[in-house]
Motif scaffolding. Structure first.
Motif, PDB file in Angstrom:
ATOM      1  N   SER A  53      -9.978   2.999 -21.448  1.00 24.31           N
ATOM      2  CA  SER A  53     -10.530   2.920 -22.795  1.00 24.31           C
ATOM      3  C   SER A  53     -11.033   1.503 -23.049  1.00 24.31           C
ATOM      4  O   SER A  53     -10.553   0.544 -22.451  1.00 24.31           O
ATOM      5  N   LYS A  54     -11.984   1.385 -23.956  1.00 23.89           N
ATOM      6  CA  LYS A  54     -12.478   0.067 -24.368  1.00 23.89           C
ATOM      7  C   LYS A  54     -12.069  -0.244 -25.803  1.00 23.89           C
ATOM      8  O   LYS A  54     -12.598  -1.176 -26.421  1.00 23.89           O
ATOM      9  N   ASP A  55     -11.140   0.531 -26.324  1.00 24.41           N
ATOM     10  CA  ASP A  55     -10.676   0.344 -27.693  1.00 24.41           C
ATOM     11  C   ASP A  55      -9.406  -0.497 -27.675  1.00 24.41           C
ATOM     12  O   ASP A  55      -8.287   0.017 -27.611  1.00 24.41           O
ATOM     13  N   PHE A  56      -9.582  -1.816 -27.741  1.00 23.16           N
ATOM     14  CA  PHE A  56      -8.481  -2.755 -27.598  1.00 23.16           C
ATOM     15  C   PHE A  56      -7.947  -3.210 -28.952  1.00 23.16           C
ATOM     16  O   PHE A  56      -8.688  -3.331 -29.928  1.00 23.16           O
ATOM     17  N   ILE A  57      -6.653  -3.485 -28.967  1.00 21.24           N
ATOM     18  CA  ILE A  57      -6.018  -4.218 -30.049  1.00 21.24           C
ATOM     19  C   ILE A  57      -5.549  -5.544 -29.467  1.00 21.24           C
ATOM     20  O   ILE A  57      -5.040  -5.592 -28.343  1.00 21.24           O
ATOM     21  N   THR A  63      -5.659 -17.738 -28.692  1.00 21.70           N
ATOM     22  CA  THR A  63      -6.942 -18.006 -28.026  1.00 21.70           C
ATOM     23  C   THR A  63      -7.702 -16.690 -27.925  1.00 21.70           C
ATOM     24  O   THR A  63      -7.151 -15.697 -27.462  1.00 21.70           O
ATOM     25  N   VAL A  64      -8.947 -16.692 -28.338  1.00 15.95           N
ATOM     26  CA  VAL A  64      -9.755 -15.478 -28.269  1.00 15.95           C
ATOM     27  C   VAL A  64     -11.023 -15.729 -27.445  1.00 15.95           C
ATOM     28  O   VAL A  64     -11.171 -15.210 -26.339  1.00 15.95           O
ATOM     29  N   ASN A  65     -11.935 -16.535 -27.956  1.00 18.32           N
ATOM     30  CA  ASN A  65     -13.232 -16.730 -27.292  1.00 18.32           C
ATOM     31  C   ASN A  65     -13.088 -17.263 -25.871  1.00 18.32           C
ATOM     32  O   ASN A  65     -13.685 -16.728 -24.922  1.00 18.32           O
ATOM     33  N   ALA A  66     -12.295 -18.309 -25.689  1.00 15.70           N
ATOM     34  CA  ALA A  66     -12.120 -18.890 -24.350  1.00 15.70           C
ATOM     35  C   ALA A  66     -11.475 -17.894 -23.399  1.00 15.70           C
ATOM     36  O   ALA A  66     -11.775 -17.877 -22.201  1.00 15.70           O
ATOM     37  N   GLY A  67     -10.598 -17.050 -23.910  1.00 16.20           N
ATOM     38  CA  GLY A  67      -9.961 -16.029 -23.077  1.00 16.20           C
ATOM     39  C   GLY A  67     -10.928 -14.941 -22.654  1.00 16.20           C
ATOM     40  O   GLY A  67     -10.890 -14.467 -21.511  1.00 16.20           O
ATOM     41  N   ILE A  68     -11.804 -14.539 -23.575  1.00 14.18           N
ATOM     42  CA  ILE A  68     -12.829 -13.552 -23.224  1.00 14.18           C
ATOM     43  C   ILE A  68     -13.749 -14.119 -22.150  1.00 14.18           C
ATOM     44  O   ILE A  68     -14.102 -13.425 -21.179  1.00 14.18           O
ATOM     45  N   THR A  76     -13.402  -9.110 -15.161  1.00 12.73           N
ATOM     46  CA  THR A  76     -12.626  -8.114 -15.900  1.00 12.73           C
ATOM     47  C   THR A  76     -13.504  -7.412 -16.914  1.00 12.73           C
ATOM     48  O   THR A  76     -13.392  -6.204 -17.131  1.00 12.73           O
ATOM     49  N   PHE A  77     -14.367  -8.184 -17.572  1.00 10.01           N
ATOM     50  CA  PHE A  77     -15.391  -7.636 -18.451  1.00 10.01           C
ATOM     51  C   PHE A  77     -16.757  -7.926 -17.846  1.00 10.01           C
ATOM     52  O   PHE A  77     -16.975  -8.997 -17.271  1.00 10.01           O
ATOM     53  N   LYS A  78     -17.672  -6.983 -18.014  1.00  5.57           N
ATOM     54  CA  LYS A  78     -19.018  -7.144 -17.471  1.00  5.57           C
ATOM     55  C   LYS A  78     -20.070  -7.106 -18.573  1.00  5.57           C
ATOM     56  O   LYS A  78     -21.222  -6.746 -18.335  1.00  5.57           O
ATOM     57  N   GLU A  83     -20.042  -9.110 -27.295  1.00  3.82           N
ATOM     58  CA  GLU A  83     -19.795  -7.663 -27.285  1.00  3.82           C
ATOM     59  C   GLU A  83     -18.318  -7.352 -27.213  1.00  3.82           C
ATOM     60  O   GLU A  83     -17.835  -6.427 -27.870  1.00  3.82           O
ATOM     61  N   VAL A  84     -17.565  -8.111 -26.409  1.00  5.56           N
ATOM     62  CA  VAL A  84     -16.116  -7.896 -26.343  1.00  5.56           C
ATOM     63  C   VAL A  84     -15.494  -8.179 -27.707  1.00  5.56           C
ATOM     64  O   VAL A  84     -14.696  -7.386 -28.223  1.00  5.56           O
ATOM     65  N   LEU A  85     -15.856  -9.326 -28.299  1.00 10.75           N
ATOM     66  CA  LEU A  85     -15.287  -9.709 -29.591  1.00 10.75           C
ATOM     67  C   LEU A  85     -15.629  -8.698 -30.675  1.00 10.75           C
ATOM     68  O   LEU A  85     -14.745  -8.251 -31.423  1.00 10.75           O
ATOM     69  N   ARG A  86     -16.890  -8.301 -30.751  1.00 12.92           N
ATOM     70  CA  ARG A  86     -17.354  -7.495 -31.880  1.00 12.92           C
ATOM     71  C   ARG A  86     -17.147  -5.996 -31.693  1.00 12.92           C
ATOM     72  O   ARG A  86     -16.935  -5.270 -32.661  1.00 12.92           O
TER      73      ARG A  86
END
Length: 318
Positions: A53-57, A63-68, A76-78, A83-86
């Protein structure tokens, strides 16, 4: 030749049966930040979603942006960071309002999309009064002081009550933790179908905190361990055993981790924790202390739990 084919057929049947019995993972966990302490690019934040699934909590948001970005770097993400954040992150579960657990949420809020922020009442009040208050930071929520931008829906969690996580198939139950008594932190029991994962925010041991919060949590999850429904526990260990109790500041050591896990085993049954995935969070620098913590946990692991040290941006399966 007949014997050979029969032997080959038996081998294939055994292999297929063994493969089919291999337990399928229920959750994926992507660490956006794994440390406690001074590295602002790597503070507590873990994305969790059902497998495939791509429905994450997001469990905490230090840390958010630097981790993405690190997760993209590791394939891990392509897709893009935005897009990951939003689109991928559907909401945030905040265990407590210390900055190393919420700074990513605050800083990234202007670029984020509308979603829900979940926290217990005291944690939510702290975030509304001290961060999203239209003074230290714009109020991106739909409650609290100042002008309400209403990007985020602030949802207060009642402890031990199952709450659906909006735009996901998961639910959560919140349990209180003591983090320098009487300051509160939170544990989140996330459910998808009949599978569970447990995340603990910062917590001290019951013995030091003069609390029963961990004992109450262990009592609640013991049946899930007995039924093999709990897929893993994310729990902090901040200091090595040499740290004096008076300087733990509401955190665990390897010694106290194992003491608490023994309490859990006593409740769930002897040998019940063998093979259970224990993901160690919130390791505090310096590096020599982190190395010492890992050695001490390894030497004290007499329960046969599977110890995992998460790596920023690298997916784990539970």
């Amino acid at each position: 030749m007949t014997f050979f084919y029969r032997l080959l057929l038996c081998f294939l049947l055994v292999s297929i049966n063994t493969f089919s019995q291999k337990e399928k993972s229920s959750f994926q966990v992507i660490p956006l930040g794994v440390k406690g302490g001074i590295d602002e690019k790597n503070l507590s934040a873990y994305l969790i979603a059902p497998t495939d699934s791509k429905d994450f909590i997001c469990l905490d948001a230090g840390t958010v942006n630097a981790g993405i970005e690190k997760a993209i770097e590791k394939k891990t993400f392509k897709v893009s960071t935005s897009e990951v954040l939003r689109k991928y992150i559907k909401g945030y579960l905040i265990s407590h309002a210390h900055l190393d657990h919420v700074s990513g949420l605050i800083i990234n809020s202007p670029a984020d999309s509308s979603k829900t922020v979940y926290a217990t009442q005291k944690c939510m009040e702290l975030m509304e009064n001290h961060y999203f208050n239209d003074q230290t930071w714009a109020n991106f929520g739909d409650a609290g002081p100042g002008f309400l931008l209403k990007k985020y829906h602030f949802q207060t969690l009642n402890t031990s009550e199952e709450t659906p996580l909006t735009n996901t198939s998961m639910t959560v139950k919140a349990f209180p933790l003591s983090h320098v008594n009487p300051f509160e932190s939170t544990a989140f029991l996330v459910k998808n179908n009949d599978s569970y994962a447990l995340y603990l925010g910062d917590t001290g041991p019951d013995e030091v905190e003069k609390s029963t919060d961990l004992k109450n949590l262990w009592t609640a999850i013991a049946p899930l361990i007995q039924e093999k429904k709990l897929k893993g526990i994310l729990i902090e260990v901040s200091f090595p055993n040499e740290q004096p109790d008076k300087f733990l500041f509401g955190h665990l050591t390897p010694n106290y981790l194992m003491k608490e896990l023994h309490v859990l085993e006593d409740l769930a049954g002897k040998g019940s924790l063998k093979g259970l995935k224990i993901i160690i969070t919130h390791l505090k620098p310096p590096a020599k202390n982190i190395a010492k913590i890992k050695d001490q946990i390894k030497n004290q692991n007499d329960l046969g739990v599977q110890i995992i040290y998460p790596e920023q941006g690298k997916k784990l399966e539970l």
